[in-house]
Write a protein that holds these residues in place. Structure first.
Motif, PDB file in Angstrom:
ATOM      1  N   LYS A 198       0.872  -1.185   0.000  1.00 29.06           N
ATOM      2  CA  LYS A 198       0.000   0.000   0.000  1.00 29.06           C
ATOM      3  C   LYS A 198       0.907   1.232   0.000  1.00 29.06           C
ATOM      4  CE  LYS A 198      -1.695  -1.651   3.721  1.00 29.06           C
ATOM      5  NZ  LYS A 198      -2.395  -1.810   5.024  1.00 29.06           N
ATOM      6  N   ILE A 199       0.874   1.972  -1.099  1.00 30.64           N
ATOM      7  CA  ILE A 199       1.809   3.069  -1.292  1.00 30.64           C
ATOM      8  C   ILE A 199       1.077   4.403  -1.346  1.00 30.64           C
ATOM      9  CG2 ILE A 199       3.587   4.047  -2.788  1.00 30.64           C
ATOM     10  CD1 ILE A 199       4.209   1.251  -3.766  1.00 30.64           C
ATOM     11  N   ARG A 200       1.487   5.326  -0.489  1.00 34.93           N
ATOM     12  CA  ARG A 200       0.907   6.674  -0.500  1.00 34.93           C
ATOM     13  C   ARG A 200       1.310   7.400  -1.784  1.00 34.93           C
ATOM     14  NH1 ARG A 200       3.010  12.270  -0.889  1.00 34.93           N
ATOM     15  NH2 ARG A 200       1.137  13.518  -0.459  1.00 34.93           N
ATOM     16  N   ILE A 201       0.347   8.078  -2.415  1.00 28.79           N
ATOM     17  CA  ILE A 201       0.619   8.842  -3.621  1.00 28.79           C
ATOM     18  C   ILE A 201       0.008  10.238  -3.527  1.00 28.79           C
ATOM     19  CG2 ILE A 201       0.721   6.822  -5.139  1.00 28.79           C
ATOM     20  CD1 ILE A 201      -2.184   7.723  -6.064  1.00 28.79           C
ATOM     21  N   GLN A 202       0.488  11.134  -4.375  1.00 20.65           N
ATOM     22  CA  GLN A 202      -0.200  12.392  -4.638  1.00 20.65           C
ATOM     23  C   GLN A 202      -1.356  12.051  -5.568  1.00 20.65           C
ATOM     24  OE1 GLN A 202       3.096  14.573  -6.393  1.00 20.65           O
ATOM     25  NE2 GLN A 202       3.250  15.835  -4.568  1.00 20.65           N
ATOM     26  N   GLN A 203      -2.549  12.436  -5.203  1.00 20.66           N
ATOM     27  CA  GLN A 203      -3.722  11.960  -5.930  1.00 20.66           C
ATOM     28  C   GLN A 203      -3.851  12.601  -7.304  1.00 20.66           C
ATOM     29  OE1 GLN A 203      -7.388  12.052  -3.794  1.00 20.66           O
ATOM     30  NE2 GLN A 203      -8.576  11.175  -5.464  1.00 20.66           N
ATOM     31  N   ASN A 204      -3.736  11.764  -8.322  1.00 18.43           N
ATOM     32  CA  ASN A 204      -4.167  12.071  -9.684  1.00 18.43           C
ATOM     33  C   ASN A 204      -4.255  10.758 -10.443  1.00 18.43           C
ATOM     34  OD1 ASN A 204      -1.612  11.531 -11.132  1.00 18.43           O
ATOM     35  ND2 ASN A 204      -0.853  13.426 -10.202  1.00 18.43           N
ATOM     36  N   ALA A 205      -4.929  10.773 -11.570  1.00 18.69           N
ATOM     37  CA  ALA A 205      -5.233   9.535 -12.298  1.00 18.69           C
ATOM     38  C   ALA A 205      -3.972   8.810 -12.751  1.00 18.69           C
ATOM     39  CB  ALA A 205      -6.119   9.865 -13.502  1.00 18.69           C
ATOM     40  N   VAL A 206      -2.950   9.556 -13.165  1.00 21.48           N
ATOM     41  CA  VAL A 206      -1.718   8.922 -13.634  1.00 21.48           C
ATOM     42  C   VAL A 206      -1.045   8.148 -12.505  1.00 21.48           C
ATOM     43  CG1 VAL A 206       0.592   9.326 -14.575  1.00 21.48           C
ATOM     44  CG2 VAL A 206      -1.358  10.637 -15.451  1.00 21.48           C
ATOM     45  N   ASN A 207      -0.966   8.751 -11.324  1.00 23.86           N
ATOM     46  CA  ASN A 207      -0.320   8.076 -10.195  1.00 23.86           C
ATOM     47  C   ASN A 207      -1.052   6.815  -9.784  1.00 23.86           C
ATOM     48  OD1 ASN A 207       1.947   9.675  -9.777  1.00 23.86           O
ATOM     49  ND2 ASN A 207       0.849  11.127  -8.485  1.00 23.86           N
ATOM     50  N   ILE A 208      -2.368   6.854  -9.818  1.00 19.97           N
ATOM     51  CA  ILE A 208      -3.153   5.668  -9.469  1.00 19.97           C
ATOM     52  C   ILE A 208      -2.872   4.540 -10.457  1.00 19.97           C
ATOM     53  CG2 ILE A 208      -5.499   4.743  -9.329  1.00 19.97           C
ATOM     54  CD1 ILE A 208      -6.357   7.520  -8.258  1.00 19.97           C
ATOM     55  N   ASP A 209      -2.860   4.855 -11.745  1.00 20.58           N
ATOM     56  CA  ASP A 209      -2.582   3.836 -12.762  1.00 20.58           C
ATOM     57  C   ASP A 209      -1.136   3.359 -12.697  1.00 20.58           C
ATOM     58  OD1 ASP A 209      -5.173   3.937 -13.681  1.00 20.58           O
ATOM     59  OD2 ASP A 209      -4.743   5.313 -15.336  1.00 20.58           O
ATOM     60  N   LEU A 210      -0.226   4.253 -12.301  1.00 22.31           N
ATOM     61  CA  LEU A 210       1.180   3.876 -12.166  1.00 22.31           C
ATOM     62  C   LEU A 210       1.349   2.811 -11.096  1.00 22.31           C
ATOM     63  CD1 LEU A 210       4.229   4.175 -12.562  1.00 22.31           C
ATOM     64  CD2 LEU A 210       4.151   6.203 -11.085  1.00 22.31           C
ATOM     65  N   MET A 211       0.712   2.991  -9.945  1.00 17.72           N
ATOM     66  CA  MET A 211       0.820   2.001  -8.878  1.00 17.72           C
ATOM     67  C   MET A 211       0.191   0.676  -9.297  1.00 17.72           C
ATOM     68  SD  MET A 211       2.599   3.471  -6.658  1.00 17.72           S
ATOM     69  CE  MET A 211       3.313   4.850  -7.567  1.00 17.72           C
ATOM     70  N   ASP A 212      -0.925   0.750 -10.004  1.00 21.24           N
ATOM     71  CA  ASP A 212      -1.560  -0.478 -10.500  1.00 21.24           C
ATOM     72  C   ASP A 212      -0.609  -1.234 -11.430  1.00 21.24           C
ATOM     73  OD1 ASP A 212      -3.880   0.016  -9.112  1.00 21.24           O
ATOM     74  OD2 ASP A 212      -4.959   0.868 -10.824  1.00 21.24           O
ATOM     75  N   ALA A 213       0.080  -0.509 -12.300  1.00 26.07           N
ATOM     76  CA  ALA A 213       0.997  -1.138 -13.254  1.00 26.07           C
ATOM     77  C   ALA A 213       2.178  -1.798 -12.557  1.00 26.07           C
ATOM     78  CB  ALA A 213       1.500  -0.096 -14.249  1.00 26.07           C
ATOM     79  N   LEU A 214       2.556  -1.272 -11.417  1.00 25.77           N
ATOM     80  CA  LEU A 214       3.683  -1.827 -10.663  1.00 25.77           C
ATOM     81  C   LEU A 214       3.236  -2.906  -9.679  1.00 25.77           C
ATOM     82  CD1 LEU A 214       5.686   1.461  -9.903  1.00 25.77           C
ATOM     83  CD2 LEU A 214       6.192  -0.271 -11.637  1.00 25.77           C
ATOM     84  N   GLY A 215       1.938  -3.189  -9.664  1.00 23.31           N
ATOM     85  CA  GLY A 215       1.418  -4.245  -8.792  1.00 23.31           C
ATOM     86  C   GLY A 215       1.186  -3.799  -7.360  1.00 23.31           C
ATOM     87  N   ALA A 216       1.210  -2.502  -7.135  1.00 18.47           N
ATOM     88  CA  ALA A 216       1.006  -1.966  -5.794  1.00 18.47           C
ATOM     89  C   ALA A 216      -0.409  -1.402  -5.666  1.00 18.47           C
ATOM     90  CB  ALA A 216       2.036  -0.885  -5.493  1.00 18.47           C
TER      91      ALA A 216
END
Length: 341
Positions: free
Chosen positions: A183-201
């Motif tokens: 579970k990784i904290r991100i700055q909220q935007n659509a790209v960051n959400i998809d980035l974590m999904d792509a990395l399996g996080a």
């Protein structure tokens, strides 16, 4: 009865002070040619900063404020409020948009929620180096992005350095495979959400000020940021594994509310814009110094630092993110490519 009267007086006095203290404007008179007097307004503005008083961006905010104060002969005062005293970045941006706060220094990441073009900076492995970033930021394309915030009732004044963002965790973290399920904290935007999904996080949007306790209590496993933020917040104390992959280089942005901007004469607007640009070199110097200090300190503290020598596997993993979002920023991506050192 007397106590009630005194309480009423205190409330009225407080309201008067608040009203008079918010972006106040007074008329001052200066001697003009031929003995005439020219009336020039004075202002007191507020600048929101999420970082601590000694952080490079805060120091740059203060330097910018000093330049404005000096060049306006004291007419324009900008008070800097560090440590998220006026709210975390996303909340402060909203207040700037509404005109309740005059300036904010923010990461470009949260600005994507107000202007979609800023999400381009969140695209992974977009820039190769700090030189590459600044080639773009100081180009006409960088200036156009600053101006484009006007559609959101704000105006970008200047960019500041923020280094490269990498992952850190409370769990062992030595490679791409270790991010799976974290579970990784991100700055909220659509790209960051998809980035974590792509990395399996698992992407977990969270205010920056809540990250330490989130890591400490297990609400999140990991976060991602640069060396100075990792060090200055003490995140290394609760997340002692740092994986240097440099997946993003997201600049900081100094922003003014259009409400404040439109109060100013063209002369004062140019004064403020020039002071902001002139503060860049100061911030970059302070950033480089602090980045080196932060790296030395966390290594001395025993943090396990792993450098990713080859990011090709990471680039392959995030290709779906680029395919999904890249088309929205093709002109900007072409400019980034053309400015590659």
């Amino acid at each position: 009865m007397r106590n009630e009267i005194m309480r009423c007086f205190a409330v009225v006095f407080t309201v008067i002070m608040i009203v008079s203290g918010c972006s106040g404007r007074e008329e001052t008179k200066t001697a003009g040619g031929g003995g005439e007097e020219d009336t020039k307004p004075t202002y007191e503005f507020r600048l929101a900063e999420t970082h601590a008083p000694d952080y490079p961006t805060t120091l740059a905010d203060k330097h910018f404020a000093e330049l404005v104060h000096e060049r306006s002969d004291g007419r324009i005062k900008i008070d800097v409020f560090p440590s998220a005293a006026l709210g975390e970045e996303a909340a402060a941006i909203e207040q700037v948009q509404l005109g309740a706060i005059d300036f904010v220094r923010t990461s470009a990441g949260p600005l994507a929620e107000f202007n979609k073009d800023y999400a381009v900076f969140s695209l992974p492995y977009l820039f190769d180096s700090d030189e590459h970033v600044w080639n773009f930021l100081l180009s006409e394309h960088g200036d156009q992005l600053l101006d484009s915030l006007e559609s959101s009732k704000m105006l970008g004044l200047a960019y500041y350095s923020s280094g490269a963002r990498s992952f850190y965790s409370s769990k062992p973290l030595a490679g791409l495979e270790d991010l799976q399920g974290q579970k990784i904290r991100i700055q909220q935007n659509a790209v960051n959400i998809d980035l974590m999904d792509a990395l399996g996080a698992s992407a977990t949007p969270m205010a920056f000020g809540e990250v330490y306790s989130g890591l400490q209590t297990g609400v999140i496993d990991a976060a991602e940021n640069n060396y100075p933020s990792y060090y200055s917040t003490g995140h290394y104390e609760v997340a002692p594994y740092f994986l240097l992959d440099g997946h993003q280089r997201i600049p900081e942005v100094l922003v003014i509310s259009m409400t404040a901007w439109e109060k100013l004469s063209e002369e004062d607007q140019e004064l403020i814009r020039t002071a902001a640009k002139d503060s860049i070199a100061f911030q970059r110097e302070k950033w480089a110094e602090y980045e080196q200090l932060a790296e030395e300190e966390i290594r001395d503290a025993g943090v396990t630092v792993t450098e990713v020598a080859d990011v090709s596997a990471w680039q392959k993993a995030v290709q779906p993110v680029l395919e999904k979002h890249g088309a929205d920023y093709q002109d900007l991506l072409d400019a980034v490519e053309a400015l590659r050192p």
